[in-house]
Design a protein around this motif. Structure first.
Motif, PDB file in Angstrom:
ATOM      1  N   ARG A 254       0.838  -1.205   0.000  1.00 34.73           N
ATOM      2  CA  ARG A 254       0.000   0.000   0.000  1.00 34.73           C
ATOM      3  C   ARG A 254       0.873   1.255   0.000  1.00 34.73           C
ATOM      4  O   ARG A 254       0.609   2.221  -0.722  1.00 34.73           O
ATOM      5  CB  ARG A 254      -0.919  -0.010   1.229  1.00 34.73           C
ATOM      6  CG  ARG A 254      -1.913   1.149   1.290  1.00 34.73           C
ATOM      7  CD  ARG A 254      -2.798   1.018   2.520  1.00 34.73           C
ATOM      8  NE  ARG A 254      -3.742   2.116   2.620  1.00 34.73           N
ATOM      9  CZ  ARG A 254      -4.928   2.136   2.041  1.00 34.73           C
ATOM     10  NH1 ARG A 254      -5.332   1.116   1.305  1.00 34.73           N
ATOM     11  NH2 ARG A 254      -5.734   3.179   2.184  1.00 34.73           N
ATOM     12  N   ARG A 255       1.941   1.237   0.797  1.00 36.55           N
ATOM     13  CA  ARG A 255       2.846   2.382   0.849  1.00 36.55           C
ATOM     14  C   ARG A 255       3.532   2.601  -0.497  1.00 36.55           C
ATOM     15  O   ARG A 255       3.699   3.740  -0.935  1.00 36.55           O
ATOM     16  CB  ARG A 255       3.892   2.149   1.939  1.00 36.55           C
ATOM     17  CG  ARG A 255       4.853   3.294   2.185  1.00 36.55           C
ATOM     18  CD  ARG A 255       4.146   4.450   2.874  1.00 36.55           C
ATOM     19  NE  ARG A 255       3.742   5.502   1.963  1.00 36.55           N
ATOM     20  CZ  ARG A 255       2.834   6.425   2.261  1.00 36.55           C
ATOM     21  NH1 ARG A 255       2.212   6.401   3.424  1.00 36.55           N
ATOM     22  NH2 ARG A 255       2.535   7.368   1.397  1.00 36.55           N
ATOM     23  N   ARG A 256       3.915   1.518  -1.150  1.00 34.90           N
ATOM     24  CA  ARG A 256       4.551   1.640  -2.467  1.00 34.90           C
ATOM     25  C   ARG A 256       3.602   2.251  -3.479  1.00 34.90           C
ATOM     26  O   ARG A 256       4.009   3.076  -4.311  1.00 34.90           O
ATOM     27  CB  ARG A 256       5.037   0.267  -2.936  1.00 34.90           C
ATOM     28  CG  ARG A 256       6.303  -0.200  -2.225  1.00 34.90           C
ATOM     29  CD  ARG A 256       6.565  -1.662  -2.455  1.00 34.90           C
ATOM     30  NE  ARG A 256       6.736  -2.006  -3.867  1.00 34.90           N
ATOM     31  CZ  ARG A 256       6.891  -3.259  -4.306  1.00 34.90           C
ATOM     32  NH1 ARG A 256       6.879  -4.267  -3.429  1.00 34.90           N
ATOM     33  NH2 ARG A 256       7.056  -3.492  -5.585  1.00 34.90           N
ATOM     34  N   LEU A 257       2.338   1.871  -3.432  1.00 33.10           N
ATOM     35  CA  LEU A 257       1.347   2.441  -4.349  1.00 33.10           C
ATOM     36  C   LEU A 257       1.138   3.921  -4.070  1.00 33.10           C
ATOM     37  O   LEU A 257       1.052   4.750  -4.997  1.00 33.10           O
ATOM     38  CB  LEU A 257       0.028   1.682  -4.235  1.00 33.10           C
ATOM     39  CG  LEU A 257       0.024   0.260  -4.812  1.00 33.10           C
ATOM     40  CD1 LEU A 257      -1.199  -0.509  -4.334  1.00 33.10           C
ATOM     41  CD2 LEU A 257       0.068   0.302  -6.341  1.00 33.10           C
ATOM     42  N   LEU A 258       1.059   4.283  -2.791  1.00 32.43           N
ATOM     43  CA  LEU A 258       0.882   5.695  -2.430  1.00 32.43           C
ATOM     44  C   LEU A 258       2.093   6.529  -2.842  1.00 32.43           C
ATOM     45  O   LEU A 258       1.945   7.646  -3.356  1.00 32.43           O
ATOM     46  CB  LEU A 258       0.617   5.827  -0.930  1.00 32.43           C
ATOM     47  CG  LEU A 258      -0.760   5.380  -0.451  1.00 32.43           C
ATOM     48  CD1 LEU A 258      -0.793   5.291   1.068  1.00 32.43           C
ATOM     49  CD2 LEU A 258      -1.843   6.351  -0.940  1.00 32.43           C
ATOM     50  N   ASP A 259       3.278   6.002  -2.627  1.00 31.91           N
ATOM     51  CA  ASP A 259       4.488   6.738  -3.002  1.00 31.91           C
ATOM     52  C   ASP A 259       4.581   6.909  -4.518  1.00 31.91           C
ATOM     53  O   ASP A 259       5.005   7.956  -5.014  1.00 31.91           O
ATOM     54  CB  ASP A 259       5.727   6.021  -2.471  1.00 31.91           C
ATOM     55  CG  ASP A 259       5.865   6.124  -0.963  1.00 31.91           C
ATOM     56  OD1 ASP A 259       5.176   6.961  -0.358  1.00 31.91           O
ATOM     57  OD2 ASP A 259       6.653   5.340  -0.386  1.00 31.91           O
ATOM     58  N   ALA A 260       4.198   5.865  -5.247  1.00 34.48           N
ATOM     59  CA  ALA A 260       4.212   5.954  -6.702  1.00 34.48           C
ATOM     60  C   ALA A 260       3.198   6.991  -7.182  1.00 34.48           C
ATOM     61  O   ALA A 260       3.483   7.795  -8.088  1.00 34.48           O
ATOM     62  CB  ALA A 260       3.887   4.587  -7.309  1.00 34.48           C
ATOM     63  N   ALA A 261       2.021   6.983  -6.575  1.00 36.66           N
ATOM     64  CA  ALA A 261       0.993   7.957  -6.953  1.00 36.66           C
ATOM     65  C   ALA A 261       1.421   9.374  -6.606  1.00 36.66           C
ATOM     66  O   ALA A 261       1.168  10.317  -7.377  1.00 36.66           O
ATOM     67  CB  ALA A 261      -0.319   7.613  -6.263  1.00 36.66           C
ATOM     68  N   LEU A 262       2.077   9.561  -5.468  1.00 36.30           N
ATOM     69  CA  LEU A 262       2.563  10.887  -5.099  1.00 36.30           C
ATOM     70  C   LEU A 262       3.523  11.417  -6.147  1.00 36.30           C
ATOM     71  O   LEU A 262       3.469  12.600  -6.506  1.00 36.30           O
ATOM     72  CB  LEU A 262       3.249  10.827  -3.728  1.00 36.30           C
ATOM     73  CG  LEU A 262       3.848  12.137  -3.220  1.00 36.30           C
ATOM     74  CD1 LEU A 262       2.754  13.180  -2.999  1.00 36.30           C
ATOM     75  CD2 LEU A 262       4.614  11.906  -1.916  1.00 36.30           C
ATOM     76  N   GLN A 263       4.385  10.569  -6.656  1.00 37.53           N
ATOM     77  CA  GLN A 263       5.326  10.988  -7.698  1.00 37.53           C
ATOM     78  C   GLN A 263       4.593  11.390  -8.976  1.00 37.53           C
ATOM     79  O   GLN A 263       4.887  12.425  -9.584  1.00 37.53           O
ATOM     80  CB  GLN A 263       6.315   9.863  -7.984  1.00 37.53           C
ATOM     81  CG  GLN A 263       7.335  10.186  -9.067  1.00 37.53           C
ATOM     82  CD  GLN A 263       8.214  11.370  -8.702  1.00 37.53           C
ATOM     83  OE1 GLN A 263       8.587  11.530  -7.543  1.00 37.53           O
ATOM     84  NE2 GLN A 263       8.542  12.214  -9.676  1.00 37.53           N
ATOM     85  N   LEU A 264       3.632  10.579  -9.395  1.00 36.57           N
ATOM     86  CA  LEU A 264       2.910  10.853 -10.641  1.00 36.57           C
ATOM     87  C   LEU A 264       1.950  12.033 -10.507  1.00 36.57           C
ATOM     88  O   LEU A 264       1.877  12.892 -11.381  1.00 36.57           O
ATOM     89  CB  LEU A 264       2.137   9.607 -11.073  1.00 36.57           C
ATOM     90  CG  LEU A 264       2.987   8.412 -11.490  1.00 36.57           C
ATOM     91  CD1 LEU A 264       2.098   7.197 -11.720  1.00 36.57           C
ATOM     92  CD2 LEU A 264       3.780   8.720 -12.750  1.00 36.57           C
TER      93      LEU A 264
END
Length: 214
Positions: free
Chosen positions: A25-35
């Motif tokens: 979940r954290r990886r998905l949130l971090d990826a979304a924050l970047q995009l």
């Protein structure tokens, strides 16, 4: 149920299933924050792009979130929660100080959390605007919560006889709008100034508006 898939409850790689899920979940949130917070932005992003950056599958995405807007809501909520915690801690430390010092300490704590990452500034103040009726309601409710926090501090200052007694609602809402706009302009490079200079200017605006008579 016969034949139904069972989710493993055994540790794998030294991590429990709950820990692995939180990590995904954290990886998905971090990826979304970047995009969302950089390029291409929320509206030009996709579930596939978020999954590719996080190196996870779309199946794993939908185990955590309903859609991209759900991710955006979580990032917006997370940023405000961190800022609120920092502001509350600052107010607790300055419990015996005058209102001006309390305002400075709380606002600086808030702004340093928010402005620590330009991507988060963009997500919190720009990308969330106008996405949907539901998210717009959430966004405005969050601003109202911040306004109520500031107004509670002003009420305390009135009770202590530190500032004139009047209706400060418009003043506070105007200040919050100034914060959102100026912090974003600064983070995007439109304004050439240090963060301390930006914060000093915003605090000057707030204190000056509160202290004015009538």
């Amino acid at each position: 149920m016969p034949g139904a898939a069972r989710r493993s409850t055994r540790p794998y790689g030294g991590k429990s299933p709950e820990e692995r899920r939180a990590e995904r979940r954290r990886r998905l949130l971090d990826a979304a924050l970047q995009l969302f917070g950089d390029e291409p932005g929320y509206r030009a992003s996709s579930v596939a792009a978020v999954c590719a950056r996080a190196d996870l599958s779309t199946r794993q995405f939908y185990e955590e979130f309903r859609n991209l807007e759900d991710v955006l809501v979580q990032l917006h909520r997370e940023g405000n929660a961190r800022a609120a915690e920092a502001a509350a801690e600052a107010l607790a430390r300055a419990a015996d100080a005058g209102y001006a010092e309390r305002a400075v300490e709380a606002f600086r704590a808030y702004a340093r959390v928010v402005a620590d990452d330009p991507r988060r500034v963009r997500v919190m103040f720009v990308e969330v605007v106008g996405v949907s009726a539901d998210l717009e309601r959430r966004r405005l409710e969050t601003r109202r919560t911040w306004a109520e926090l500031v107004l509670a501090e002003v009420k305390l200052a009135i009770e202590r006889g530190e500032v004139p007694s009047r209706d400060y609602r418009l003043t506070v809402h105007a200040f919050i709008s100034a914060v959102n706009g100026l912090l974003y302009d600064w983070s995007a490079g439109y304004i050439q100034a240090t963060l301390d200079e930006v914060l000093d200017e915003l605090v000057t605006i707030l204190v000056g508006a509160i202290e004015r008579q009538g």
